[in-house]
Scaffold this motif. Structure first.
Motif, PDB file in Angstrom:
ATOM      1  N   PRO A  80      21.897  19.843   9.241  1.00 30.05           N
ATOM      2  CA  PRO A  80      20.825  20.342  10.114  1.00 30.05           C
ATOM      3  C   PRO A  80      19.412  20.219   9.568  1.00 30.05           C
ATOM      4  O   PRO A  80      18.458  20.389  10.328  1.00 30.05           O
ATOM      5  CB  PRO A  80      21.195  21.811  10.300  1.00 30.05           C
ATOM      6  CG  PRO A  80      21.957  22.168   9.054  1.00 30.05           C
ATOM      7  CD  PRO A  80      22.727  20.935   8.694  1.00 30.05           C
ATOM      8  N   ASN A  81      19.259  19.922   8.278  1.00 28.38           N
ATOM      9  CA  ASN A  81      17.911  19.920   7.696  1.00 28.38           C
ATOM     10  C   ASN A  81      17.627  18.658   6.900  1.00 28.38           C
ATOM     11  O   ASN A  81      16.917  18.684   5.891  1.00 28.38           O
ATOM     12  CB  ASN A  81      17.735  21.144   6.790  1.00 28.38           C
ATOM     13  CG  ASN A  81      17.887  22.447   7.553  1.00 28.38           C
ATOM     14  OD1 ASN A  81      17.161  22.698   8.511  1.00 28.38           O
ATOM     15  ND2 ASN A  81      18.849  23.267   7.156  1.00 28.38           N
ATOM     16  N   THR A  82      18.166  17.534   7.359  1.00 32.33           N
ATOM     17  CA  THR A  82      17.956  16.261   6.677  1.00 32.33           C
ATOM     18  C   THR A  82      16.757  15.570   7.303  1.00 32.33           C
ATOM     19  O   THR A  82      16.799  15.159   8.465  1.00 32.33           O
ATOM     20  CB  THR A  82      19.203  15.372   6.793  1.00 32.33           C
ATOM     21  OG1 THR A  82      20.324  16.073   6.254  1.00 32.33           O
ATOM     22  CG2 THR A  82      19.008  14.074   6.039  1.00 32.33           C
ATOM     23  N   ILE A  83      15.665  15.440   6.551  1.00 31.82           N
ATOM     24  CA  ILE A  83      14.421  14.900   7.102  1.00 31.82           C
ATOM     25  C   ILE A  83      13.956  13.716   6.260  1.00 31.82           C
ATOM     26  O   ILE A  83      14.393  13.514   5.125  1.00 31.82           O
ATOM     27  CB  ILE A  83      13.315  15.969   7.170  1.00 31.82           C
ATOM     28  CG1 ILE A  83      12.890  16.408   5.754  1.00 31.82           C
ATOM     29  CG2 ILE A  83      13.771  17.159   7.995  1.00 31.82           C
ATOM     30  CD1 ILE A  83      11.669  17.313   5.763  1.00 31.82           C
ATOM     31  N   PHE A  84      13.048  12.923   6.848  1.00 30.22           N
ATOM     32  CA  PHE A  84      12.401  11.832   6.124  1.00 30.22           C
ATOM     33  C   PHE A  84      10.993  11.675   6.670  1.00 30.22           C
ATOM     34  O   PHE A  84      10.803  11.260   7.809  1.00 30.22           O
ATOM     35  CB  PHE A  84      13.170  10.523   6.279  1.00 30.22           C
ATOM     36  CG  PHE A  84      12.465   9.333   5.661  1.00 30.22           C
ATOM     37  CD1 PHE A  84      12.144   9.320   4.316  1.00 30.22           C
ATOM     38  CD2 PHE A  84      12.116   8.227   6.439  1.00 30.22           C
ATOM     39  CE1 PHE A  84      11.495   8.241   3.737  1.00 30.22           C
ATOM     40  CE2 PHE A  84      11.464   7.140   5.890  1.00 30.22           C
ATOM     41  CZ  PHE A  84      11.157   7.137   4.527  1.00 30.22           C
ATOM     42  N   ASN A  85      10.003  12.001   5.866  1.00 30.27           N
ATOM     43  CA  ASN A  85       8.605  11.812   6.224  1.00 30.27           C
ATOM     44  C   ASN A  85       8.169  10.439   5.743  1.00 30.27           C
ATOM     45  O   ASN A  85       8.055  10.200   4.546  1.00 30.27           O
ATOM     46  CB  ASN A  85       7.729  12.901   5.611  1.00 30.27           C
ATOM     47  CG  ASN A  85       8.044  14.270   6.186  1.00 30.27           C
ATOM     48  OD1 ASN A  85       8.640  15.119   5.524  1.00 30.27           O
ATOM     49  ND2 ASN A  85       7.664  14.483   7.431  1.00 30.27           N
ATOM     50  N   ASN A  86       7.914   9.540   6.686  1.00 31.62           N
ATOM     51  CA  ASN A  86       7.671   8.142   6.329  1.00 31.62           C
ATOM     52  C   ASN A  86       6.208   7.800   6.121  1.00 31.62           C
ATOM     53  O   ASN A  86       5.894   6.717   5.610  1.00 31.62           O
ATOM     54  CB  ASN A  86       8.223   7.221   7.421  1.00 31.62           C
ATOM     55  CG  ASN A  86       7.506   7.397   8.743  1.00 31.62           C
ATOM     56  OD1 ASN A  86       7.650   8.423   9.396  1.00 31.62           O
ATOM     57  ND2 ASN A  86       6.714   6.407   9.142  1.00 31.62           N
ATOM     58  N   SER A  87       5.275   8.680   6.517  1.00 30.96           N
ATOM     59  CA  SER A  87       3.849   8.329   6.437  1.00 30.96           C
ATOM     60  C   SER A  87       3.450   7.944   5.020  1.00 30.96           C
ATOM     61  O   SER A  87       3.752   8.649   4.052  1.00 30.96           O
ATOM     62  CB  SER A  87       2.986   9.501   6.910  1.00 30.96           C
ATOM     63  OG  SER A  87       3.096   9.662   8.295  1.00 30.96           O
ATOM     64  N   GLY A  88       2.750   6.805   4.920  1.00 32.68           N
ATOM     65  CA  GLY A  88       2.307   6.312   3.626  1.00 32.68           C
ATOM     66  C   GLY A  88       3.381   5.597   2.845  1.00 32.68           C
ATOM     67  O   GLY A  88       3.105   5.080   1.751  1.00 32.68           O
ATOM     68  N   LEU A  89       4.594   5.555   3.385  1.00 30.60           N
ATOM     69  CA  LEU A  89       5.702   4.920   2.685  1.00 30.60           C
ATOM     70  C   LEU A  89       6.260   3.728   3.457  1.00 30.60           C
ATOM     71  O   LEU A  89       6.471   2.654   2.887  1.00 30.60           O
ATOM     72  CB  LEU A  89       6.831   5.934   2.449  1.00 30.60           C
ATOM     73  CG  LEU A  89       6.495   7.170   1.613  1.00 30.60           C
ATOM     74  CD1 LEU A  89       7.683   8.134   1.617  1.00 30.60           C
ATOM     75  CD2 LEU A  89       6.136   6.769   0.188  1.00 30.60           C
TER      76      LEU A  89
END
Length: 637
Positions: free
Chosen positions: A190-199
């Motif tokens: 339920p809490n698997t995230i990926f912030n892609n900004s800048g990557l």
């Protein structure tokens, strides 16, 4: 109109070869050197002005188009729109959606989880798309992408099930399984995230905690419709009050998938009546009483008759405008107050007129449409194919072709500004472009637009970039004004006709349909009006038997009257949203055809009853080999 990875358009000037072939062996972003993790994630739609592909950004587009197919089937009946898949017996809109859902299936891992995006690092690109040989990567599995994909798979499965050809039925089963598996993975992670900004890629695709919960809610709605599993119904009814729609008791032109999914839910069988009434009443009351909604039009608050509050004119305002129109259209199509239908038709027309040129800048916001009689269409958009200065595709006024026709730009944006580097003098060699342009700066809100396509640091993407969710909202709205109902969709639509309702007067007799493999299925209702479809193994005793063809009830909103076990009367009919529904009747209508002592029996395979909704659109109800009803828009003649 979609920017497929095939990268082709009908006009010869916009044909390009296959692009991004390396996506067949795309690198894992977290472990790019591991050979076994390379993945085939080819296909699908490019998101916007770049060539990146995002699961979460596809969510609104796919649901827009599928809901348009649900609410406006007469517009999407054609199988001859000139795309590569035309002529296969499946409406071309669904074929186009399949191009995207095929990609989404490739993004799903064996455990059900869905990888988040495909894109480049450092914004590398090229024109035309086939010249772009940049290294591309796929992002990790996430909770939000998995719930998003589950919702798209489930609603797509429901729509493909309406098409009674083997390929559509088989594909619906694939999507069914994928939807359940993606949902299950997301619930377990339920809490698997990926912030892609800048990557990786460009825009931030990760959602907020609230939005993840809404995507779970929407997926639950469509999975309940698809499977009938009460687990999904329980989740919806336990959690729908957490939506902003209910927290604020407001219909508004954002969170469109959530609002429309909840309204759709109210027409599904087995829904708790109080929940259904609460959602419908909230939607109806807000449309009719919220100042930004119907009162704004009644009071003529906008000289251009396409009201949107000042605060809602933001980046992507053309989507916001058309989404507002789609909320009004849903109010009409779901039959929330038919007395307002004429007013709603005028309002939705006006939002289309705004896009087509009735606006303060006097532009049709679709690219390169003057050859199709647009008086003054936009000449360019921010797009890596149709980039600034390109001698073939850069600008209608200064290049051979200009951009491909029919792309909707983002629209006016009073919050537009130069890149912040212009303020800090850190833009390097691009400093000469740090010029405040008027317009779009220092203009009234509805004039905050400039027809140009400069990149960094002028960042014209804030105004002129096209995106798939802009196109889908526009097409959703436009479809409500298109009618292909005179077209013969199937060779078997020729029907015997009858006026008024058909009353099957003897319980437990009802309607019996024959599936493609000649199995027989009986439709009946329980004491609460819940529709049931059960395979019939006993001999059938018909009172009204059709040896071949269909039966058309010629009047709108009429249907089949059945007795429940307690002898109450229920009408099976097609509601304004194209959903088979039941309604309680206190007494028999004065005009009806009575069938006494036996069944209404359709002996030939694929035959069924054709009912008209309130708009006069015809739907044929037939049955699959597994007993699932197929509700398909057909010709009324």
């Amino acid at each position: 109109m979609w920017n497929r990875q095939e990268c082709t358009f009908a006009h010869s000037g916009f044909i390009d070869g296959a692009c991004h072939l390396a996506d067949t062996l795309c690198l894992n972003f977290l472990n790019p050197g591991v050979e076994r993790l390379k993945r085939n994630v080819s296909g699908g739609w490019h998101d916007a002005g770049d060539y990146n592909k995002y699961v979460n950004f596809a969510y609104a587009s796919v649901i827009d188009l599928l809901m348009s197919f649900q609410l406006h089937p007469q517009a999407w009946a054609s199988d001859q729109m000139g795309i590569p898949e035309s002529g296969n017996g499946i409406p071309d809109l669904l074929d186009e959606i399949k191009y995207e859902t095929d990609w989404l299936l490739k993004m799903q891992d064996n455990d059900g989880g869905v990888f988040s995006l495909v894109g480049v690092q450092n914004y590398t690109t090229a024109s035309p798309p086939s010249a772009d040989n940049s290294l591309r990567y796929y992002g990790p599995k996430t909770t939000s992408a998995s719930f998003s994909a589950s919702a798209m798979f489930a609603l797509a499965s429901s729509q493909f099930r309406k098409i009674n050809v083997p390929g559509a039925q088989q594909y619906a089963l694939i999507l069914d399984t994928a939807a359940v598996e993606a949902y299950t993975w997301a619930v377990n992670n339920p809490n698997t995230i990926f912030n892609n900004s800048g990557l990786l890629a460009a825009g931030e695709q990760e959602t907020s905690v609230y939005e993840r919960s809404m995507r779970k809610l929407v997926a639950s709605v469509f999975l309940y419709d698809l499977t009938g599993n009460s687990t999904y119904r329980t989740y919806v009814e336990t959690n729908y009050l957490q939506s902003n729609f209910k927290q604020w008791n407001t219909v508004y032109p954002f969170e469109i998938p959530t609002q429309l999914a909840l309204l759709y839910y109210t027409f599904l069988p087995g829904v708790t009546p109080s929940v259904s009434s609460d959602i419908k009443n909230t939607f109806r009351n807000s449309i009719e009483t919220t100042n930004d909604n119907l009162p704004a039009h009644t009071n003529q608050n906008d000289a251009y008759r396409s009201f949107l509050s000042d605060a809602n004119h933001t980046w992507g305002s053309n989507r916001t405008k058309t989404s507002m129109g789609n909320l009004f259209a849903a109010y009409k199509e779901f039959g929330l107050n038919p007395s307002n239908n004429a007013a709603i038709n005028a309002i939705t027309n006006n939002y289309i007129h705004y896009i087509h040129g009735r606006n303060p800048v006097g532009l049709c916001f679709l690219t390169n449409m003057e050859h199709l009689n647009a008086g003054k269409s936009i000449n360019t958009v921010y797009h890596n194919w149709f980039r600034h200065g390109h001698n073939l595709w850069g600008d209608v006024r200064r290049s051979t072709y200009g951009p491909a026709p029919g792309f909707l730009s983002g629209g006016v944006n009073p919050s537009y500004d130069l890149d912040p580097c212009c303020l800090t003098n850190t833009c390097g060699i691009y400093n000469p472009d740090c010029i405040q342009l008027q317009p779009p700066k220092q203009q009234p809100i509805l004039k905050s637009y400039l027809d140009w396509n400069r990149g960094y640091p002028q960042n014209s993407w804030q105004i002129t970039e096209p995106a798939i969710y802009y196109q889908s909202a526009y097409l959703f709205l436009l479809a409500g004004k298109v009618n292909f109902s005179g077209e013969n969709i199937n060779s078997d639509t020729k029907a015997k006709q009858i006026s008024g309702d058909i009353d099957v007067a003897t319980y437990p007799k009802s309607m019996v349909l024959t599936s493609p493999d000649f199995s027989k299925f009986r439709l009946s209702v329980d004491n609460s009006g819940l529709l049931m479809v059960v395979q019939e193994t006993n001999p059938i005793v018909p009172s009204y038997k059709l040896m071949s063809g269909n039966l058309l009830i010629v009047e709108s909103a009429k249907g089949l009257i059945l007795r429940a076990p307690n002898n109450t009367l229920w009408r099976l009919y097609i509601n304004a949203a194209g959903i088979v529904s039941t309604e309680s009747l206190p007494f028999l209508p004065s005009v009806h055809t009575k069938i006494t002592g036996g069944d209404l029996f359709f002996e030939s395979q694929n035959a069924g009853v054709i009912l008209k909704d309130l708009d006069g659109i015809c739907y044929k109800i037939s049955v699959t080999n597994t007993g699932r009803l197929i509700v398909q828009s057909v010709s009324c003649t």
